[in-house]
Design an enzyme around this catalytic site. Structure first.
Site, PDB file in Angstrom:
ATOM      1  N   ARG A  66       6.061   9.056   8.696  1.00 26.51           N
ATOM      2  CA  ARG A  66       6.374   7.769   8.062  1.00 26.51           C
ATOM      3  C   ARG A  66       7.776   7.779   7.453  1.00 26.51           C
ATOM      4  O   ARG A  66       8.580   6.871   7.673  1.00 26.51           O
ATOM      5  CB  ARG A  66       5.352   7.475   6.977  1.00 26.51           C
ATOM      6  CG  ARG A  66       5.668   6.286   6.089  1.00 26.51           C
ATOM      7  CD  ARG A  66       5.012   6.411   4.718  1.00 26.51           C
ATOM      8  NE  ARG A  66       3.587   6.700   4.823  1.00 26.51           N
ATOM      9  CZ  ARG A  66       2.975   7.594   4.051  1.00 26.51           C
ATOM     10  NH1 ARG A  66       3.636   8.266   3.137  1.00 26.51           N
ATOM     11  NH2 ARG A  66       1.680   7.812   4.200  1.00 26.51           N
ATOM     12  N   GLN A  84      -5.559   8.620   3.614  1.00 23.35           N
ATOM     13  CA  GLN A  84      -4.542   7.887   2.858  1.00 23.35           C
ATOM     14  C   GLN A  84      -3.834   6.923   3.805  1.00 23.35           C
ATOM     15  O   GLN A  84      -3.819   7.121   5.020  1.00 23.35           O
ATOM     16  CB  GLN A  84      -3.503   8.832   2.252  1.00 23.35           C
ATOM     17  CG  GLN A  84      -2.739   9.650   3.288  1.00 23.35           C
ATOM     18  CD  GLN A  84      -2.170  10.928   2.733  1.00 23.35           C
ATOM     19  OE1 GLN A  84      -0.975  11.117   2.683  1.00 23.35           O
ATOM     20  NE2 GLN A  84      -3.064  11.813   2.289  1.00 23.35           N
ATOM     21  N   ASN A 130       0.108   4.700   0.545  1.00 27.50           N
ATOM     22  CA  ASN A 130      -0.133   5.232  -0.794  1.00 27.50           C
ATOM     23  C   ASN A 130      -0.928   6.529  -0.671  1.00 27.50           C
ATOM     24  O   ASN A 130      -2.151   6.521  -0.562  1.00 27.50           O
ATOM     25  CB  ASN A 130      -0.877   4.206  -1.648  1.00 27.50           C
ATOM     26  CG  ASN A 130      -0.875   4.571  -3.113  1.00 27.50           C
ATOM     27  OD1 ASN A 130      -0.964   5.731  -3.468  1.00 27.50           O
ATOM     28  ND2 ASN A 130      -0.770   3.558  -3.980  1.00 27.50           N
ATOM     29  N   ASP A 131      -0.217   7.642  -0.700  1.00 26.84           N
ATOM     30  CA  ASP A 131      -0.838   8.944  -0.473  1.00 26.84           C
ATOM     31  C   ASP A 131      -1.926   9.284  -1.482  1.00 26.84           C
ATOM     32  O   ASP A 131      -2.779  10.128  -1.213  1.00 26.84           O
ATOM     33  CB  ASP A 131       0.230  10.044  -0.532  1.00 26.84           C
ATOM     34  CG  ASP A 131       1.291   9.882   0.539  1.00 26.84           C
ATOM     35  OD1 ASP A 131       0.974   9.337   1.599  1.00 26.84           O
ATOM     36  OD2 ASP A 131       2.441  10.299   0.312  1.00 26.84           O
ATOM     37  N   ALA A 132      -1.875   8.645  -2.644  1.00 29.92           N
ATOM     38  CA  ALA A 132      -2.791   9.032  -3.716  1.00 29.92           C
ATOM     39  C   ALA A 132      -4.173   8.387  -3.593  1.00 29.92           C
ATOM     40  O   ALA A 132      -5.071   8.702  -4.377  1.00 29.92           O
ATOM     41  CB  ALA A 132      -2.181   8.694  -5.076  1.00 29.92           C
TER      42      ALA A 132
END
Length: 787
Positions: free
Chosen positions: A356, A471, A474-476
């Site tokens: 990404r 995910q 937004n990786d979190a």
């Protein structure tokens, strides 16, 4: 409120940030890099270096939370042998100075200080073709008597795997070996295999001065219960010629310099990495010559000035805007491209180029360096499976990561591919055959089509929304879809943007079948999103494995998500009534003086059905921080709607050097975007964090040059379509495009946000707003009147 100018300011031409008070609220750093070797250096001389991958080829030590104390680094101790006084040439580590200046420039940092009548000037840089950093040092005696000095250059070795060193340093240091090589007149540092994996390099350190002594053993040089600020070897007798086999290693020399009144002496120090001793000699010997080192320094500066300054230049009434767009945003985009989201002072850095991030970084690079962007684009296509799913990424040292990727990765290649073709006019690239990672090969055009099909046909839920997986952007949200059922509404919006990109590209190529397919798929996804994700006043962001909405009015926490609204606009999803609700949410509910928050309210309790985002303190990282990337998405969305005033407001709020920031609160560098600013509800509200390597720079560069100033590469030329704030009555853009230079002046006497344009090119009126490509290596004068 304290302005950043309390600590320094930009140079007259904007290409340097000049720090005159080194006691900045945080270390303010610079990246000195050639794309293979990198030195990260602070205004005080703290920092570290690495080669290819900071995770496994860390050369010198970075300490966790170094942003709090800025040690260790590239230190140069100076000692007057007559008085016994000692200090350091930079602020760190001794912190004694009468006057001080640090100039962070493009590809270099220069630190000048004076103390006790001695002026020290040190220019740090990384040569373009050598895996080393060079210190060009000049010492001057400004007093009236002869000065006899001892000079101690210092660096601390790590060598190899940063994570292992952090976890079990008590063991990894036992594999260290450091010796002084008399033939090379250099310190050589190496490491025996860890986990049966050899570290196949030497760290080396040398100087053009004659070394009267050296130390490699940390304890011998620093001393018992001492620190970098008062090393025993400097304060007391000198170096002990210590070597190491199994211990903590540093590199330090003891040299003598005598200066008559008014006399200056120059020398170099070189720290680097090489595969063997002949390679050490090849790198080190030329750089011991002062004149050679100076030539390398000038070549490095010339390279970076050309890379940054000679592609797009804007001149508007807003000088902060100009300086950021012309210089520092571009420099940040370059560092993004060279190092992905690797090591910074606040990110430990595992050295992988994520799919990404690399796509967005190359997307922003096309106008500055299209061949470089092309290379990255091919690499991205090679890291894609035949079903269209990308891989997580790759490392320059470790190769491909073939694990499971975040769910959003397929949407980014189509955006990059279309941007590249519009910038270069190179349609042949679409026919280039590129292998898939697992089996087979296809054209680059087919790679992009398969990426969108993957999300529509394979990576989807029973309702047709894209699966969240571990995910999305937004990786979190790392537990939201871990059970295989969670859905990302935002990713559905991203897919719509990608489908529109592919439709536009296919239409240009006359590929009616693909264009119609993209249109139908877009319509289907738009219907699905509006059916399941419209929440009455705005769009939900996602649904977890249990069908619970995220970013919904039904929630007590995380009721409204910024990215779900901005990307709905980018995708063209809302009708007039829906748009009114979205805009009210962005303009009022999510607004702060520093830019929009990622969502409101923040999570205050951990929720294992959502993920680590709920564990972060409110207002930090993805938990309702003012994410600069989100602000950039919103800026583009506003410009797409013609809301120039709102877009400019957000741009200025997020801009690192804007006047809305109290530097004692903000703390971060005023020349580089942080990843985020800590959000409301946190006692550190307004503090910048995780600076430098962020896609925010990519998006703000495109937002400024294309969406706002309206100089847009298109398939058949440059399209002029500005969306201007009222402050921009007149402006100028000078831009390289397909082998020619376009010198564009725009007049907007009525201060319109949008309007019809009247264009002349070299004195001849053209119809429409598309300026054709000339490819003649000449400069063409383009005059635009907005009516």
């Amino acid at each position: 409120m304290s302005n950043y100018k309390k600590y320094g300011n930009f140079s007259a031409d904007g290409t340097e940030f000049v720090i005159t008070d080194p006691n900045t609220p945080r270390p303010w750093i610079n990246y000195l890099s050639n794309g293979e070797y990198c030195l990260i250096l602070s205004q005080g001389g703290g920092g570290f270096s690495y080669y290819l991958d900071p995770g496994i080829h860390r050369l010198t030590r970075w300490a966790p939370a170094a942003y709090l104390y800025d040690k260790p680094g590239r230190f140069l101790y100076l000692k007057d042998t007559d008085s016994g006084k000692f200090w350091s040439a930079a602020f760190q580590p001794v912190k004694k100075y009468d006057s001080y200046e640090c100039r962070h420039g493009l590809g270099y940092t220069k630190i000048c200080s004076s103390y006790a009548g001695i002026r020290a000037e040190t220019a740090f840089f990384v040569p373009l073709d050598k895996q080393a950093d060079v210190w060009l040092v000049k010492l001057t005696n400004n007093g009236k008597k002869t000065r006899r000095l001892k000079v101690f250059p210092f660096a601390e070795w790590l060598l190899g795997d940063w994570g292992s060193e952090l976890q079990v340093r008590n063991l990894t240091v036992l594999m260290n070996e450091g010796k002084f090589d008399k033939g090379l007149k250099a310190i050589l540092a190496s490491k025996f295999p860890w986990g049966n994996t050899p570290w196949p390099y030497y760290g080396f350190m040398g100087t053009s001065l004659k070394a009267g002594g050296y130390d490699i053993d940390y304890e011998n040089f620093i001393g018992r219960y001492r620190d970098y600020e008062n090393p025993a070897a400097v304060e007391n007798g000198g170096c002990t010629n210590s070597e190491v086999r199994g211990g903590n290693m540093i590199g330090a020399f003891e040299c003598r310099v005598t200066l008559r009144p008014g006399e200056s002496k120059e020398f170099t120090v070189v720290v680097g990495i090489a595969e063997n001793k002949p390679a050490v000699r090849k790198a080190l010997d030329p750089l011991r010559n002062i004149n050679t080192a100076k030539r390398e320094f000038e070549k490095t500066k010339d390279h970076w000035r050309d890379a940054i300054l000679n592609n797009i230049k804007v001149e508007t009434p807003d000088k902060d805007f100009d300086r950021s767009v012309n210089i520092w945003i571009k420099y940040q985009v370059y560092m993004n491209n060279q190092w992905g989201r690797s090591a910074t002072y606040q990110h430990e850095g595992w050295g992988e180029f994520g799919y990404r991030n690399t796509s967005q970084d190359a997307w922003a690079m096309t106008a500055m360096n299209a061949p470089y962007a092309r290379e990255k684009m091919i690499k991205l296509a090679e890291h894609q499976r035949k079903n269209g799913q990308p891989l997580p990424g790759w490392s320059l040292a470790r190769g491909t990561n073939a694990g499971k990727p975040p769910s959003d990765f397929p949407i980014w290649l189509p955006m990059l591919l279309m941007q590249y073709v519009k910038e270069t006019g190179d349609k042949d690239i679409l026919k280039k055959i590129v292998k898939f990672y697992d089996a087979g090969a296809a054209t680059l055009y087919e790679h992009a089509k398969r990426a969108t099909r993957f999300l529509m046909d394979i990576g989807k839920s029973r309702r047709g929304l894209p699966l969240m997986g571990t995910q999305d952007w937004n990786d979190a949200f790392d537990r939201t879809g871990i059970g295989g059922k969670g859905e990302s509404v935002w990713l559905g919006m991203g897919l719509c943007v990608a489908l529109n990109n592919m439709k536009e590209l296919a239409s240009y190529l006359g590929d009616k079948k693909t264009a119609l397919e993209c249109e139908k798929r877009y319509d289907r996804m738009k219907t699905i999103i509006n059916k399941y994700a419209w929440d009455g006043k705005w769009y939900c962001y996602a649904f977890n494995d249990y069908g619970e909405p995220i970013g919904s009015r039904k929630n007590k926490e995380d009721r409204c998500q910024l990215n779900a609204q901005s990307w709905a606009i980018l995708a063209g999803l809302p009708d007039k009534k829906q748009l009114a609700g979205i805009l009210e949410a962005m303009d009022k509910y999510l607004a702060t003086p520093y830019g929009p928050v990622l969502f409101r309210p923040a999570y205050t309790k951990y929720n294992g059905r959502i993920g680590r985002i709920t564990a972060f303190a409110p207002g930090t990282k993805e938990n309702a921080a003012i994410f600069c990337h989100g602000g950039a998405f919103k800026t583009v969305a506003d410009l797409k709607l013609g809301r120039a005033k709102k877009a400019y407001e957000t741009f200025k709020q997020v801009l690192p050097c804007s006047d809305n920031k109290d530097i004692e609160v903000y703390k971060s560098e005023p020349y580089i975007y942080p990843e985020y600013v800590i959000g409301p509800g946190n006692p550190r509200y307004g503090e910048g964090a995780f600076t430098w390597l962020t896609g925010s720079a990519d998006w703000f560069f495109i937002a400024a040059t294309e969406w706002m100033l309206g100089i847009i590469p298109d398939f058949d030329g440059l399209r002029i379509d500005p969306c201007l704030p009222p402050q921009f009555k007149d402006y100028r853009v000078r831009r390289r495009f397909r082998g020619a230079i376009y010198d564009i002046t725009v007049r907007n006497p009525k201060r319109l946000a949008k309007g019809a344009v009247e264009i002349t090119v070299d004195g001849r009126k053209i119809y429409g707003n598309l300026v054709p490509p000339f490819k003649d290596k000449k400069t063409h004068r383009v005059k635009v009147m907005i009516k």
